[in-house]
Design a protein around this motif. Sequence first.
Motif, mmCIF file in Angstrom:
data_model
loop_
_atom_site.group_PDB
_atom_site.id
_atom_site.type_symbol
_atom_site.label_atom_id
_atom_site.label_comp_id
_atom_site.label_asym_id
_atom_site.label_seq_id
_atom_site.Cartn_x
_atom_site.Cartn_y
_atom_site.Cartn_z
ATOM 1 N N THR A 9 -23.358 56.728 14.574
ATOM 2 C CA THR A 9 -21.908 56.812 14.771
ATOM 3 C C THR A 9 -21.265 57.246 13.454
ATOM 4 O OG1 THR A 9 -21.411 54.548 14.096
ATOM 5 C CG2 THR A 9 -22.029 54.899 16.424
ATOM 6 N N SER A 10 -20.010 57.657 13.527
ATOM 7 C CA SER A 10 -19.321 58.098 12.310
ATOM 8 C C SER A 10 -19.197 56.956 11.296
ATOM 9 C CB SER A 10 -17.951 58.682 12.656
ATOM 10 O OG SER A 10 -17.159 57.736 13.333
ATOM 11 N N ALA A 11 -19.195 55.729 11.756
ATOM 12 C CA ALA A 11 -19.129 54.583 10.849
ATOM 13 C C ALA A 11 -20.411 54.420 10.029
ATOM 14 C CB ALA A 11 -18.854 53.303 11.639
ATOM 15 N N MET A 34 -24.398 68.783 7.698
ATOM 16 C CA MET A 34 -25.478 68.710 8.688
ATOM 17 C C MET A 34 -25.032 67.991 9.960
ATOM 18 S SD MET A 34 -28.661 67.655 6.202
ATOM 19 C CE MET A 34 -29.824 67.383 7.531
ATOM 20 N N ILE A 35 -24.236 66.941 9.819
ATOM 21 C CA ILE A 35 -23.899 66.075 10.950
ATOM 22 C C ILE A 35 -22.545 66.430 11.580
ATOM 23 C CG2 ILE A 35 -22.723 64.199 9.714
ATOM 24 C CD1 ILE A 35 -24.626 62.262 11.299
ATOM 25 N N PHE A 36 -21.833 67.389 10.998
ATOM 26 C CA PHE A 36 -20.498 67.750 11.464
ATOM 27 C C PHE A 36 -20.474 68.075 12.959
ATOM 28 C CE2 PHE A 36 -17.089 70.721 12.381
ATOM 29 C CZ PHE A 36 -15.987 70.071 11.860
ATOM 30 N N ASP A 37 -21.358 68.938 13.415
ATOM 31 C CA ASP A 37 -21.370 69.351 14.823
ATOM 32 C C ASP A 37 -21.598 68.156 15.746
ATOM 33 O OD1 ASP A 37 -21.284 71.714 16.673
ATOM 34 O OD2 ASP A 37 -23.241 70.899 17.242
ATOM 35 N N TYR A 38 -22.455 67.255 15.343
ATOM 36 C CA TYR A 38 -22.777 66.074 16.143
ATOM 37 C C TYR A 38 -21.528 65.249 16.442
ATOM 38 C CZ TYR A 38 -24.907 61.526 17.255
ATOM 39 O OH TYR A 38 -25.251 60.329 17.835
ATOM 40 N N PHE A 39 -20.660 65.117 15.456
ATOM 41 C CA PHE A 39 -19.455 64.311 15.640
ATOM 42 C C PHE A 39 -18.258 65.092 16.173
ATOM 43 C CE2 PHE A 39 -21.393 61.518 12.237
ATOM 44 C CZ PHE A 39 -21.730 60.512 13.121
ATOM 45 N N ASN A 40 -18.296 66.414 16.097
ATOM 46 C CA ASN A 40 -17.105 67.198 16.414
ATOM 47 C C ASN A 40 -17.258 68.176 17.568
ATOM 48 O OD1 ASN A 40 -15.158 66.411 14.189
ATOM 49 N ND2 ASN A 40 -17.031 66.828 13.064
ATOM 50 N N ASN A 43 -20.229 69.291 23.137
ATOM 51 C CA ASN A 43 -21.346 69.968 23.802
ATOM 52 C C ASN A 43 -22.610 70.040 22.944
ATOM 53 O OD1 ASN A 43 -19.886 70.562 26.189
ATOM 54 N ND2 ASN A 43 -18.857 72.226 25.110
ATOM 55 N N THR A 44 -22.585 69.395 21.787
ATOM 56 C CA THR A 44 -23.751 69.482 20.907
ATOM 57 C C THR A 44 -24.991 68.909 21.582
ATOM 58 O OG1 THR A 44 -24.597 69.062 18.694
ATOM 59 C CG2 THR A 44 -23.423 67.251 19.758
ATOM 60 N N GLU A 45 -26.117 69.490 21.221
ATOM 61 C CA GLU A 45 -27.398 68.958 21.686
ATOM 62 C C GLU A 45 -28.142 68.275 20.549
ATOM 63 O OE1 GLU A 45 -29.469 71.317 24.869
ATOM 64 O OE2 GLU A 45 -28.243 72.904 23.967
ATOM 65 N N ASP A 46 -27.523 68.232 19.366
ATOM 66 C CA ASP A 46 -28.110 67.529 18.230
ATOM 67 C C ASP A 46 -28.255 66.054 18.567
ATOM 68 O OD1 ASP A 46 -27.765 69.958 16.963
ATOM 69 O OD2 ASP A 46 -26.523 69.172 15.327
#
Length: 154
Positions: A9-11, A34-40, A43-46
Amino acid sequence: MNQRIRAATSADIDGLKKVADSSGLFPSEYLDKMIFDYFNNSNTEDIWFTCVDDNKIVALGYCVPEKFTNGTYNLLAIGVAEASQRKGIASKMMEYIEQLLKNKEARILIVETSTDDAQIGARKFYKQIGYTQEAIIRDFWNDGEDKIVFWKKL
Protein backbone atom coordinates in the motif's frame (compact mmCIF):
# COMPACT_ATOMS: atom_id res chain seq x y z
CA MET A 1 7.36 -13.52 14.76
CA ASN A 2 4.01 -12.29 13.55
CA GLN A 3 4.44 -12.29 9.75
CA ARG A 4 1.86 -11.44 7.13
CA ILE A 5 2.40 -11.17 3.38
CA ARG A 6 0.06 -8.86 1.51
CA ALA A 7 -0.24 -6.39 -1.35
CA ALA A 8 1.81 -3.24 -0.85
CA THR A 9 0.00 0.00 0.00
CA SER A 10 1.09 3.62 -0.33
CA ALA A 11 1.56 3.70 3.45
CA ASP A 12 4.35 1.12 3.01
CA ILE A 13 6.64 3.32 0.88
CA ASP A 14 9.08 4.33 3.64
CA GLY A 15 9.35 0.74 4.86
CA LEU A 16 9.85 -0.56 1.32
CA LYS A 17 12.64 1.95 0.80
CA LYS A 18 14.33 0.76 3.99
CA VAL A 19 14.12 -2.83 2.75
CA ALA A 20 15.58 -1.85 -0.64
CA ASP A 21 18.53 -0.13 1.03
CA SER A 22 19.10 -2.75 3.73
CA SER A 23 18.97 -5.69 1.33
CA GLY A 24 21.07 -3.99 -1.35
CA LEU A 25 18.36 -4.82 -3.88
CA PHE A 26 18.39 -1.40 -5.55
CA PRO A 27 18.89 2.21 -4.41
CA SER A 28 15.75 3.33 -2.58
CA GLU A 29 15.55 6.56 -4.57
CA TYR A 30 14.45 4.41 -7.56
CA LEU A 31 11.35 3.18 -5.76
CA ASP A 32 9.07 6.18 -6.27
CA LYS A 33 9.38 5.93 -10.05
CA MET A 34 9.23 2.13 -10.08
CA ILE A 35 6.02 1.93 -8.02
CA PHE A 36 4.25 5.01 -9.45
CA ASP A 37 2.13 3.08 -11.98
CA TYR A 38 1.05 0.58 -9.33
CA PHE A 39 -0.48 3.32 -7.19
CA ASN A 40 -1.72 5.62 -9.95
CA ASN A 41 -3.04 3.41 -12.75
CA SER A 42 -6.18 1.43 -11.98
CA ASN A 43 -5.41 -0.79 -15.00
CA THR A 44 -1.87 -1.69 -13.97
CA GLU A 45 -0.86 -5.32 -14.02
CA ASP A 46 2.15 -4.69 -11.78
CA ILE A 47 2.18 -6.66 -8.54
CA TRP A 48 3.93 -5.19 -5.50
CA PHE A 49 3.80 -7.18 -2.27
CA THR A 50 5.40 -7.04 1.12
CA CYS A 51 5.94 -9.00 4.31
CA VAL A 52 5.04 -7.29 7.56
CA ASP A 53 6.52 -8.70 10.75
CA ASP A 54 5.31 -7.21 14.05
CA ASN A 55 4.01 -4.14 12.17
CA LYS A 56 7.34 -3.55 10.40
CA ILE A 57 7.94 -3.91 6.64
CA VAL A 58 10.66 -6.55 6.30
CA ALA A 59 10.45 -7.60 2.62
CA LEU A 60 9.31 -6.47 -0.78
CA GLY A 61 8.46 -8.15 -4.04
CA TYR A 62 7.73 -6.84 -7.53
CA CYS A 63 6.31 -8.93 -10.35
CA VAL A 64 4.96 -8.09 -13.82
CA PRO A 65 3.39 -10.00 -16.69
CA GLU A 66 5.64 -10.50 -19.68
CA LYS A 67 4.18 -8.55 -22.59
CA PHE A 68 2.92 -10.55 -25.57
CA THR A 69 2.83 -13.82 -23.62
CA ASN A 70 -0.01 -15.93 -22.31
CA GLY A 71 0.33 -16.18 -18.54
CA THR A 72 4.07 -15.67 -18.17
CA TYR A 73 5.23 -13.41 -15.34
CA ASN A 74 8.64 -12.06 -14.37
CA LEU A 75 9.63 -11.51 -10.75
CA LEU A 76 11.73 -8.36 -11.13
CA ALA A 77 12.60 -7.89 -7.47
CA ILE A 78 12.47 -9.69 -4.17
CA GLY A 79 14.36 -8.51 -1.13
CA VAL A 80 14.39 -9.07 2.61
CA ALA A 81 15.75 -6.54 5.10
CA GLU A 82 19.17 -7.57 6.30
CA ALA A 83 18.05 -8.07 9.93
CA SER A 84 15.25 -10.39 8.77
CA GLN A 85 17.23 -12.57 6.39
CA ARG A 86 17.67 -16.32 6.87
CA LYS A 87 14.30 -16.66 8.59
CA GLY A 88 12.37 -18.20 5.70
CA ILE A 89 10.73 -14.94 4.62
CA ALA A 90 11.97 -15.12 1.01
CA SER A 91 10.53 -18.63 0.67
CA LYS A 92 7.19 -17.44 2.03
CA MET A 93 7.25 -14.46 -0.33
CA MET A 94 7.82 -16.84 -3.26
CA GLU A 95 4.98 -19.09 -2.11
CA TYR A 96 2.73 -16.02 -1.90
CA ILE A 97 3.48 -14.77 -5.42
CA GLU A 98 3.27 -18.25 -6.94
CA GLN A 99 -0.16 -18.82 -5.37
CA LEU A 100 -1.36 -15.37 -6.41
CA LEU A 101 -0.27 -16.04 -9.99
CA LYS A 102 -1.88 -19.50 -10.00
CA ASN A 103 -5.12 -17.82 -8.93
CA LYS A 104 -4.73 -15.54 -11.98
CA GLU A 105 -4.26 -18.69 -14.10
CA ALA A 106 -0.67 -17.77 -14.87
CA ARG A 107 1.45 -20.53 -16.38
CA ILE A 108 5.08 -19.59 -15.80
CA LEU A 109 7.16 -17.47 -13.44
CA ILE A 110 10.65 -16.46 -14.44
CA VAL A 111 13.30 -14.88 -12.23
CA GLU A 112 16.44 -13.21 -13.49
CA THR A 113 19.69 -12.93 -11.60
CA SER A 114 23.37 -12.55 -12.29
CA THR A 115 26.62 -14.49 -12.31
CA ASP A 116 28.05 -11.91 -9.90
CA ASP A 117 29.45 -13.59 -6.78
CA ALA A 118 27.02 -11.54 -4.66
CA GLN A 119 24.20 -13.54 -6.28
CA ILE A 120 25.48 -17.02 -5.39
CA GLY A 121 22.95 -17.27 -2.56
CA ALA A 122 20.09 -16.16 -4.81
CA ARG A 123 20.96 -18.73 -7.48
CA LYS A 124 21.12 -21.48 -4.87
CA PHE A 125 17.82 -20.32 -3.34
CA TYR A 126 15.92 -20.46 -6.64
CA LYS A 127 17.19 -23.97 -7.34
CA GLN A 128 16.19 -25.09 -3.82
CA ILE A 129 12.62 -23.91 -4.30
CA GLY A 130 12.11 -25.69 -7.59
CA TYR A 131 13.27 -23.27 -10.27
CA THR A 132 15.24 -24.52 -13.25
CA GLN A 133 18.11 -22.54 -14.71
CA GLU A 134 16.76 -22.02 -18.19
CA ALA A 135 19.08 -19.53 -19.89
CA ILE A 136 22.31 -17.62 -19.65
CA ILE A 137 22.77 -14.40 -21.58
CA ARG A 138 26.46 -13.63 -21.66
CA ASP A 139 27.75 -10.18 -20.75
CA PHE A 140 24.19 -8.92 -20.19
CA TRP A 141 24.72 -6.79 -17.07
CA ASN A 142 28.30 -5.90 -17.89
CA ASP A 143 31.34 -7.42 -19.56
CA GLY A 144 31.88 -10.70 -17.75
CA GLU A 145 28.59 -10.52 -15.84
CA ASP A 146 25.92 -12.75 -17.33
CA LYS A 147 22.17 -12.78 -16.79
CA ILE A 148 20.82 -16.11 -15.52
CA VAL A 149 17.14 -16.81 -16.09
CA PHE A 150 15.34 -19.26 -13.81
CA TRP A 151 11.98 -20.77 -14.81
CA LYS A 152 9.14 -22.51 -13.01
CA LYS A 153 5.89 -23.95 -14.33
CA LEU A 154 3.06 -22.86 -12.02
